[in-house]
Design a protein around this motif. Structure first.
Motif, mmCIF file in Angstrom:
data_model
loop_
_atom_site.group_PDB
_atom_site.id
_atom_site.type_symbol
_atom_site.label_atom_id
_atom_site.label_comp_id
_atom_site.label_asym_id
_atom_site.label_seq_id
_atom_site.Cartn_x
_atom_site.Cartn_y
_atom_site.Cartn_z
ATOM 1 N N THR A 116 0.835 -1.209 0.000
ATOM 2 C CA THR A 116 0.000 0.000 0.000
ATOM 3 C C THR A 116 0.866 1.253 0.000
ATOM 4 O OG1 THR A 116 -1.758 -1.163 1.175
ATOM 5 C CG2 THR A 116 -1.800 1.250 1.261
ATOM 6 N N GLU A 117 1.905 1.261 0.850
ATOM 7 C CA GLU A 117 2.815 2.412 0.900
ATOM 8 C C GLU A 117 3.581 2.552 -0.413
ATOM 9 O OE1 GLU A 117 3.658 2.351 5.712
ATOM 10 O OE2 GLU A 117 4.888 1.106 4.372
ATOM 11 N N ALA A 118 3.990 1.432 -0.999
ATOM 12 C CA ALA A 118 4.698 1.471 -2.283
ATOM 13 C C ALA A 118 3.800 2.068 -3.372
ATOM 14 C CB ALA A 118 5.146 0.065 -2.677
ATOM 15 N N LYS A 119 2.523 1.725 -3.360
ATOM 16 C CA LYS A 119 1.585 2.282 -4.344
ATOM 17 C C LYS A 119 1.418 3.777 -4.159
ATOM 18 C CE LYS A 119 -2.707 1.929 -6.764
ATOM 19 N NZ LYS A 119 -2.553 3.242 -7.289
ATOM 20 N N VAL A 120 1.323 4.228 -2.910
ATOM 21 C CA VAL A 120 1.184 5.669 -2.660
ATOM 22 C C VAL A 120 2.414 6.406 -3.178
ATOM 23 C CG1 VAL A 120 0.973 7.458 -0.899
ATOM 24 C CG2 VAL A 120 -0.387 5.364 -0.710
ATOM 25 N N ILE A 121 3.606 5.894 -2.878
ATOM 26 C CA ILE A 121 4.837 6.534 -3.359
ATOM 27 C C ILE A 121 4.862 6.544 -4.889
ATOM 28 C CG2 ILE A 121 7.358 6.217 -3.549
ATOM 29 C CD1 ILE A 121 6.533 7.657 -1.034
ATOM 30 N N TYR A 122 4.470 5.439 -5.506
ATOM 31 C CA TYR A 122 4.406 5.381 -6.973
ATOM 32 C C TYR A 122 3.464 6.456 -7.502
ATOM 33 C CZ TYR A 122 3.397 3.831 -11.685
ATOM 34 O OH TYR A 122 3.220 3.800 -13.044
ATOM 35 N N ASP A 123 2.269 6.553 -6.905
ATOM 36 C CA ASP A 123 1.281 7.548 -7.353
ATOM 37 C C ASP A 123 1.779 8.974 -7.140
ATOM 38 O OD1 ASP A 123 -0.384 5.440 -8.026
ATOM 39 O OD2 ASP A 123 -1.672 5.645 -6.244
ATOM 40 N N VAL A 124 2.451 9.213 -6.024
ATOM 41 C CA VAL A 124 3.010 10.538 -5.730
ATOM 42 C C VAL A 124 4.026 10.911 -6.811
ATOM 43 C CG1 VAL A 124 4.600 11.735 -4.156
ATOM 44 C CG2 VAL A 124 2.569 10.590 -3.250
ATOM 45 N N ARG A 125 4.928 10.005 -7.088
ATOM 46 C CA ARG A 125 5.966 10.283 -8.091
ATOM 47 C C ARG A 125 5.374 10.434 -9.482
ATOM 48 N NH1 ARG A 125 10.316 6.214 -5.306
ATOM 49 N NH2 ARG A 125 11.114 7.731 -3.808
ATOM 50 N N ALA A 126 4.395 9.583 -9.819
ATOM 51 C CA ALA A 126 3.753 9.659 -11.139
ATOM 52 C C ALA A 126 3.026 10.991 -11.330
ATOM 53 C CB ALA A 126 2.786 8.490 -11.316
ATOM 54 N N ALA A 127 2.495 11.535 -10.237
ATOM 55 C CA ALA A 127 1.777 12.814 -10.308
ATOM 56 C C ALA A 127 2.727 14.014 -10.271
ATOM 57 C CB ALA A 127 0.776 12.908 -9.161
ATOM 58 N N GLY A 128 4.017 13.765 -10.087
ATOM 59 C CA GLY A 128 4.988 14.860 -10.037
ATOM 60 C C GLY A 128 4.940 15.654 -8.738
ATOM 61 N N ILE A 129 4.425 15.045 -7.687
ATOM 62 C CA ILE A 129 4.333 15.708 -6.378
ATOM 63 C C ILE A 129 5.686 15.609 -5.687
ATOM 64 C CG2 ILE A 129 3.223 15.600 -4.111
ATOM 65 C CD1 ILE A 129 0.789 14.327 -5.607
ATOM 66 N N PRO A 130 6.226 16.722 -5.185
ATOM 67 C CA PRO A 130 7.501 16.655 -4.473
ATOM 68 C C PRO A 130 7.400 15.713 -3.274
ATOM 69 C CG PRO A 130 6.794 18.942 -4.748
ATOM 70 C CD PRO A 130 5.670 18.076 -5.197
ATOM 71 N N CYS A 131 8.412 14.870 -3.102
ATOM 72 C CA CYS A 131 8.416 13.911 -1.994
ATOM 73 C C CYS A 131 9.788 13.930 -1.335
ATOM 74 C CB CYS A 131 8.097 12.515 -2.515
ATOM 75 S SG CYS A 131 8.038 11.259 -1.220
ATOM 76 N N VAL A 132 9.793 14.103 -0.022
ATOM 77 C CA VAL A 132 11.052 14.140 0.718
ATOM 78 C C VAL A 132 10.955 13.255 1.947
ATOM 79 C CG1 VAL A 132 11.639 16.481 -0.029
ATOM 80 C CG2 VAL A 132 10.407 16.135 2.114
ATOM 81 N N SER A 133 12.118 13.007 2.543
ATOM 82 C CA SER A 133 12.156 12.235 3.790
ATOM 83 C C SER A 133 11.619 13.083 4.923
ATOM 84 C CB SER A 133 13.586 11.803 4.107
ATOM 85 O OG SER A 133 14.336 12.919 4.563
ATOM 86 N N VAL A 134 11.228 12.417 5.970
ATOM 87 C CA VAL A 134 10.680 13.117 7.131
ATOM 88 C C VAL A 134 11.698 14.105 7.713
ATOM 89 C CG1 VAL A 134 11.311 11.326 8.810
ATOM 90 C CG2 VAL A 134 9.312 12.766 9.230
ATOM 91 N N HIS A 135 12.984 13.807 7.566
ATOM 92 C CA HIS A 135 14.017 14.700 8.114
ATOM 93 C C HIS A 135 14.193 15.966 7.273
ATOM 94 C CE1 HIS A 135 14.982 11.700 11.077
ATOM 95 N NE2 HIS A 135 15.082 10.799 10.116
ATOM 96 N N ARG A 136 13.832 15.908 5.997
ATOM 97 C CA ARG A 136 13.925 17.093 5.124
ATOM 98 C C ARG A 136 12.602 17.832 5.004
ATOM 99 N NH1 ARG A 136 15.759 16.007 -0.361
ATOM 100 N NH2 ARG A 136 15.961 18.251 -0.387
ATOM 101 N N ALA A 137 11.582 17.321 5.662
ATOM 102 C CA ALA A 137 10.236 17.879 5.529
ATOM 103 C C ALA A 137 10.114 19.349 5.931
ATOM 104 C CB ALA A 137 9.238 17.037 6.317
ATOM 105 N N PRO A 138 10.717 19.791 7.043
ATOM 106 C CA PRO A 138 10.537 21.208 7.416
ATOM 107 C C PRO A 138 10.966 22.183 6.320
ATOM 108 C CG PRO A 138 11.381 19.978 9.277
ATOM 109 C CD PRO A 138 11.437 19.046 8.085
ATOM 110 N N ALA A 139 12.081 21.907 5.672
ATOM 111 C CA ALA A 139 12.550 22.799 4.601
ATOM 112 C C ALA A 139 11.591 22.761 3.414
ATOM 113 C CB ALA A 139 13.954 22.402 4.164
ATOM 114 N N MET A 140 11.105 21.555 3.052
ATOM 115 C CA MET A 140 10.177 21.449 1.932
ATOM 116 C C MET A 140 8.873 22.177 2.247
ATOM 117 S SD MET A 140 8.191 18.233 0.158
ATOM 118 C CE MET A 140 7.004 18.116 1.492
#
Length: 128
Positions: free
Chosen positions: A91-115
Motif C-alpha cells: 500500500t505504501e509502495a503504491k502511494v509513493i508510486y502515485d506521488v511520483r507519477a503525479a509529479g508531487i515533491p516527496c522528501v524524507s521526514v528529516h527534510r520535511a521542514p525545509a520542503m
C-alpha cells in the motif's frame, strides 16, 4: 469552520428585507491543500519530525492524508526513510508510486521542514 475537501465556510450578518440584521450563511470555498504522509516513523528523531509536520500542516490549514485525495491540491509528500528505501508495505509502495507519477515533491521526514517552508511560500503567492 474547516471542512475537509470543501474549504472554508463563513457566516455573515446581513440586513433582511425589513432592514433588521440576521445571520446569513454564505459559503466561500477554496480548494483544500494537502500533504501526503507515507509510512510510520521507527525512531524518536523521525517521530519528532513527523509530529512537527502534522502540527505545522494543521496550523497552516493544510490537511494530512495517507493517500492522494481525489480532489484538492496536494502540495507535497513526506515519507519515512524506510519507505523511501523500499522497505514498505504494498500500500505504501503504491502511494509513493502515485506521488511520483503525479509529479508531487516527496522528501524524507528529516527534510520535511525545509520542503514545507518552501511549499508554503510558493502556495502563498499562487491563487488557491
Amino acid at each position: 469552520v474547516l471542512i475537509p475537501g470543501e474549504g472554508v465556510r463563513r457566516c455573515y450578518t446581513a440586513p433582511d428585507t425589513d432592514g433588521r440584521y440576521e445571520k446569513v450563511r454564505v459559503t466561500m470555498t477554496s480548494p483544500q491543500r494537502y500533504v501526503v504522509l507515507v509510512g510510520t516513523p521507527c525512531d524518536a528523531a523521525a517521530r519528532a519530525h513527523w509530529d512537527a509536520v502534522q502540527s505545522w500542516a494543521d496550523e497552516h490549514g493544510w490537511l494530512t492524508m495517507r493517500d492522494i485525495p481525489a480532489t484538492g491540491d496536494v502540495l507535497g509528500a513526506v515519507a519515512t526513510e524506510e519507505v523511501l528505501d523500499g522497505m514498505c508495505s504494498p500500500t505504501e509502495a503504491k502511494v509513493i508510486y502515485d506521488v511520483r507519477a503525479a509529479g508531487i515533491p516527496c522528501v524524507s521526514v528529516h527534510r520535511a521542514p525545509a520542503m514545507l517552508a518552501s511549499l508554503f511560500l510558493t502556495a502563498a503567492v499562487q491563487p488557491a
